[in-house]
Design a protein around this motif. Structure first.
Motif, PDB file in Angstrom:
ATOM      1  N   PRO A   1       0.802  -1.231   0.000  1.00 35.02           N
ATOM      2  CA  PRO A   1       0.000   0.000   0.000  1.00 35.02           C
ATOM      3  C   PRO A   1       0.833   1.279   0.000  1.00 35.02           C
ATOM      4  N   ALA A   2       1.961   1.286   0.715  1.00 29.05           N
ATOM      5  CA  ALA A   2       2.772   2.501   0.814  1.00 29.05           C
ATOM      6  C   ALA A   2       3.566   2.785  -0.453  1.00 29.05           C
ATOM      7  N   ALA A   3       3.788   1.774  -1.273  1.00 27.84           N
ATOM      8  CA  ALA A   3       4.647   1.937  -2.444  1.00 27.84           C
ATOM      9  C   ALA A   3       4.044   2.926  -3.435  1.00 27.84           C
ATOM     10  N   ARG A   4       4.909   3.649  -4.133  1.00 25.89           N
ATOM     11  CA  ARG A   4       4.476   4.688  -5.061  1.00 25.89           C
ATOM     12  C   ARG A   4       5.557   4.887  -6.106  1.00 25.89           C
ATOM     13  N   ARG A   5       5.130   5.202  -7.315  1.00 26.57           N
ATOM     14  CA  ARG A   5       6.068   5.452  -8.396  1.00 26.57           C
ATOM     15  C   ARG A   5       5.539   6.600  -9.259  1.00 26.57           C
ATOM     16  N   PRO A   6       6.448   7.341  -9.950  1.00 29.76           N
ATOM     17  CA  PRO A   6       5.988   8.380 -10.869  1.00 29.76           C
ATOM     18  C   PRO A   6       5.723   7.802 -12.253  1.00 29.76           C
ATOM     19  N   GLN A   7       4.710   8.305 -12.927  1.00 36.29           N
ATOM     20  CA  GLN A   7       4.402   7.885 -14.287  1.00 36.29           C
ATOM     21  C   GLN A   7       4.074   9.117 -15.115  1.00 36.29           C
ATOM     22  N   MET A   8       4.787   9.299 -16.238  1.00 35.93           N
ATOM     23  CA  MET A   8       4.491  10.424 -17.121  1.00 35.93           C
ATOM     24  C   MET A   8       3.040  10.333 -17.602  1.00 35.93           C
ATOM     25  N   ILE A   9       2.342  11.454 -17.556  1.00 31.28           N
ATOM     26  CA  ILE A   9       0.905  11.424 -17.819  1.00 31.28           C
ATOM     27  C   ILE A   9       0.572  11.101 -19.269  1.00 31.28           C
ATOM     28  N   ASP A  10       1.533  11.248 -20.170  1.00 30.41           N
ATOM     29  CA  ASP A  10       1.247  10.961 -21.584  1.00 30.41           C
ATOM     30  C   ASP A  10       1.680   9.559 -21.990  1.00 30.41           C
ATOM     31  N   THR A  11       2.076   8.731 -21.032  1.00 33.76           N
ATOM     32  CA  THR A  11       2.654   7.430 -21.358  1.00 33.76           C
ATOM     33  C   THR A  11       1.861   6.298 -20.737  1.00 33.76           C
ATOM     34  N   GLY A  12       1.265   5.470 -21.582  1.00 31.34           N
ATOM     35  CA  GLY A  12       0.648   4.239 -21.126  1.00 31.34           C
ATOM     36  C   GLY A  12       1.659   3.110 -21.250  1.00 31.34           C
ATOM     37  N   MET A  13       1.461   2.051 -20.490  1.00 29.85           N
ATOM     38  CA  MET A  13       2.363   0.907 -20.538  1.00 29.85           C
ATOM     39  C   MET A  13       1.546  -0.364 -20.352  1.00 29.85           C
ATOM     40  N   SER A  14       2.167  -1.500 -20.614  1.00 34.24           N
ATOM     41  CA  SER A  14       1.428  -2.759 -20.556  1.00 34.24           C
ATOM     42  C   SER A  14       1.203  -3.257 -19.137  1.00 34.24           C
ATOM     43  N   HIS A  15       1.606  -2.476 -18.134  1.00 33.60           N
ATOM     44  CA  HIS A  15       1.346  -2.874 -16.748  1.00 33.60           C
ATOM     45  C   HIS A  15       0.744  -1.740 -15.924  1.00 33.60           C
ATOM     46  N   VAL A  16       0.080  -0.789 -16.600  1.00 28.94           N
ATOM     47  CA  VAL A  16      -0.545   0.337 -15.904  1.00 28.94           C
ATOM     48  C   VAL A  16      -2.024   0.405 -16.266  1.00 28.94           C
ATOM     49  N   GLY A  17      -2.888   0.424 -15.263  1.00 31.25           N
ATOM     50  CA  GLY A  17      -4.330   0.559 -15.447  1.00 31.25           C
ATOM     51  C   GLY A  17      -4.891   1.522 -14.424  1.00 31.25           C
ATOM     52  N   PHE A  18      -6.131   1.291 -13.979  1.00 28.63           N
ATOM     53  CA  PHE A  18      -6.747   2.222 -13.021  1.00 28.63           C
ATOM     54  C   PHE A  18      -8.058   1.656 -12.487  1.00 28.63           C
ATOM     55  N   ARG A  19      -8.558   2.295 -11.441  1.00 29.02           N
ATOM     56  CA  ARG A  19      -9.920   2.098 -10.951  1.00 29.02           C
ATOM     57  C   ARG A  19     -10.455   3.463 -10.535  1.00 29.02           C
ATOM     58  N   CYS A  20     -11.745   3.554 -10.306  1.00 25.53           N
ATOM     59  CA  CYS A  20     -12.386   4.845 -10.064  1.00 25.53           C
ATOM     60  C   CYS A  20     -12.936   4.953  -8.648  1.00 25.53           C
ATOM     61  N   VAL A  21     -13.160   6.197  -8.223  1.00 25.43           N
ATOM     62  CA  VAL A  21     -13.826   6.484  -6.958  1.00 25.43           C
ATOM     63  C   VAL A  21     -15.013   7.406  -7.206  1.00 25.43           C
ATOM     64  N   ARG A  22     -15.926   7.399  -6.274  1.00 23.97           N
ATOM     65  CA  ARG A  22     -17.070   8.313  -6.289  1.00 23.97           C
ATOM     66  C   ARG A  22     -17.198   8.912  -4.901  1.00 23.97           C
ATOM     67  N   ARG A  23     -17.277  10.234  -4.855  1.00 25.57           N
ATOM     68  CA  ARG A  23     -17.323  10.936  -3.582  1.00 25.57           C
ATOM     69  C   ARG A  23     -18.713  11.523  -3.359  1.00 25.57           C
ATOM     70  N   PRO A  24     -19.094  11.723  -2.111  1.00 21.99           N
ATOM     71  CA  PRO A  24     -20.387  12.355  -1.842  1.00 21.99           C
ATOM     72  C   PRO A  24     -20.468  13.732  -2.488  1.00 21.99           C
ATOM     73  N   GLU A  25     -21.621  14.105  -2.982  1.00 25.47           N
ATOM     74  CA  GLU A  25     -21.784  15.411  -3.608  1.00 25.47           C
ATOM     75  C   GLU A  25     -21.457  16.516  -2.614  1.00 25.47           C
ATOM     76  N   GLY A  26     -20.786  17.528  -3.140  1.00 24.16           N
ATOM     77  CA  GLY A  26     -20.440  18.669  -2.308  1.00 24.16           C
ATOM     78  C   GLY A  26     -19.078  18.605  -1.659  1.00 24.16           C
ATOM     79  N   THR A  27     -18.365  17.470  -1.803  1.00 21.12           N
ATOM     80  CA  THR A  27     -17.015  17.412  -1.256  1.00 21.12           C
ATOM     81  C   THR A  27     -16.072  18.178  -2.161  1.00 21.12           C
ATOM     82  N   ASP A  28     -14.911  18.548  -1.633  1.00 21.44           N
ATOM     83  CA  ASP A  28     -13.988  19.426  -2.358  1.00 21.44           C
ATOM     84  C   ASP A  28     -13.518  18.813  -3.666  1.00 21.44           C
ATOM     85  N   ASP A  29     -13.335  17.480  -3.700  1.00 14.44           N
ATOM     86  CA  ASP A  29     -12.788  16.843  -4.880  1.00 14.44           C
ATOM     87  C   ASP A  29     -13.855  16.253  -5.779  1.00 14.44           C
ATOM     88  N   ASP A  30     -15.119  16.518  -5.498  1.00 10.56           N
ATOM     89  CA  ASP A  30     -16.203  15.940  -6.280  1.00 10.56           C
ATOM     90  C   ASP A  30     -16.232  16.546  -7.696  1.00 10.56           C
TER      91      ASP A  30
END
Length: 311
Positions: free
Chosen positions: A282-311
């Motif tokens: 969980p603590a591990a982290r790496r930088p990835q250039m935003i314009d570069t996809g790779m064969s081992h990089v994907g994603f998942r999504c989150v949904r926040r309650p309406e009205g939160t700062d990052d919504d």
């Protein structure tokens, strides 16, 4: 499928592994929901079918952006992992990564490959822009690094792995990572997978989330910083819903000619080997250039309650 998380305070980072994970510090995140598994090829295909979206890896390159590049090189493509023929110097990752014209989410290993038998595998070769576009279409967002790490820990505050203290409790394989010590040329295949695995192939963590370790790295929406802020470790208070650094600070100082922002990716992948990249934590982290996809990089999504700062 989404899992609702109440939020709370947890210890983020690690002082025991790689320097970019330090310092360990208390963080508080608000309530949010997160996908139980990584976005799959089938789900991404629905998005493309509905919107006509074209990923970064599929778009023609503008010669004006690459004035010194041979014209033959200016074709769409992406970075694909290619095992080496034997042991190599692990300081030079260019030995096992290849730019392959035609590689993209639909052709993960190159133009002659397809996803017909991988519809339940995580989508790969998605740049940050692609992941964010999918999330917006789905009425969601990409997680912050703090949200992602809180979710990955599954309620085990401070444990090194998403499932606890041992890499293989009772000898059990808990994630799709590299099998054996011989990275990047020979995998024992013990886990049953040489590359990506269908999502949910390994046990969920305490929050019911699959593949928060291994399979593919996952995009977050935070700009990269070389370590957590030193003042974050202050015992007086826990930052609430913290965000990463800024665009300028995320640039790679080793490549000043490329002023491309880098975002944080989390979770490790099927290429994480204990002998080379112990980052399926969980603590591990790496930088990835935003314009570069790779064969081992994907994603998942989150949904926040309406009205939160990052919504």
């Amino acid at each position: 499928m989404r899992v609702d998380l109440p939020g709370g305070t947890f210890r983020m980072g690690s002082d025991d592994h790689y320097p970019e994970e330090a310092p360990t510090h208390q963080v508080r995140v608000g309530a949010f929901a997160i996908d139980a598994h990584q976005v799959t090829n089938a789900e991404f295909a629905e998005f493309v079918e509905a919107t006509g979206y074209v990923t970064v890896a599929e778009r023609p390159l503008d010669p004006a952006d690459y004035p010194d590049a041979p014209a033959d090189n200016l074709v769409p493509g992406s970075m694909v992992f290619v095992p080496t023929r034997g042991p190599v110097d692990l300081r030079h990752l260019s030995q096992w990564w290849r730019w392959k014209p035609g590689a993209c989410w639909k052709h993960p290993n190159g133009p002659k490959s397809d996803i017909d038998k991988r519809l339940d595998h995580p989508v790969v070769h998605v740049a940050h822009e692609d992941a964010a576009a999918y999330a917006a279409w789905a009425g969601a967002a990409l997680p912050t690094e703090a949200e992602w790490e809180y979710a990955a820990r599954g309620g085990l505050d401070g444990a090194p792995y998403t499932w606890g203290d041992e890499a293989r409790p009772g000898g059990r394989i808990m994630a799709n990572t590299w099998d054996g010590p011989d990275f990047p040329w020979r995998s024992t295949g013990e886990s049953g997978f040489q590359r990506t695995a269908p999502v949910g192939s390994f046990p969920a963590n305490g929050f019911g989330l699959h593949d928060m370790a291994g399979n593919v790295w996952e995009w977050t929406d935070d700009w990269w910083t070389s370590r957590h802020p030193d003042d974050a470790a202050s015992p007086c208070c826990a930052p609430e819903n913290p965000r990463g650094g800024d665009l300028e600070a995320s640039y790679d100082p080793a490549q000043p000619q490329f002023r491309v922002g880098r975002k944080v990716v989390k979770g490790g992948s099927h290429l994480c080997a204990d002998s080379y990249c112990l980052r399926y934590r969980p603590a591990a982290r790496r930088p990835q250039m935003i314009d570069t996809g790779m064969s081992h990089v994907g994603f998942r999504c989150v949904r926040r309650p309406e009205g939160t700062d990052d919504d």
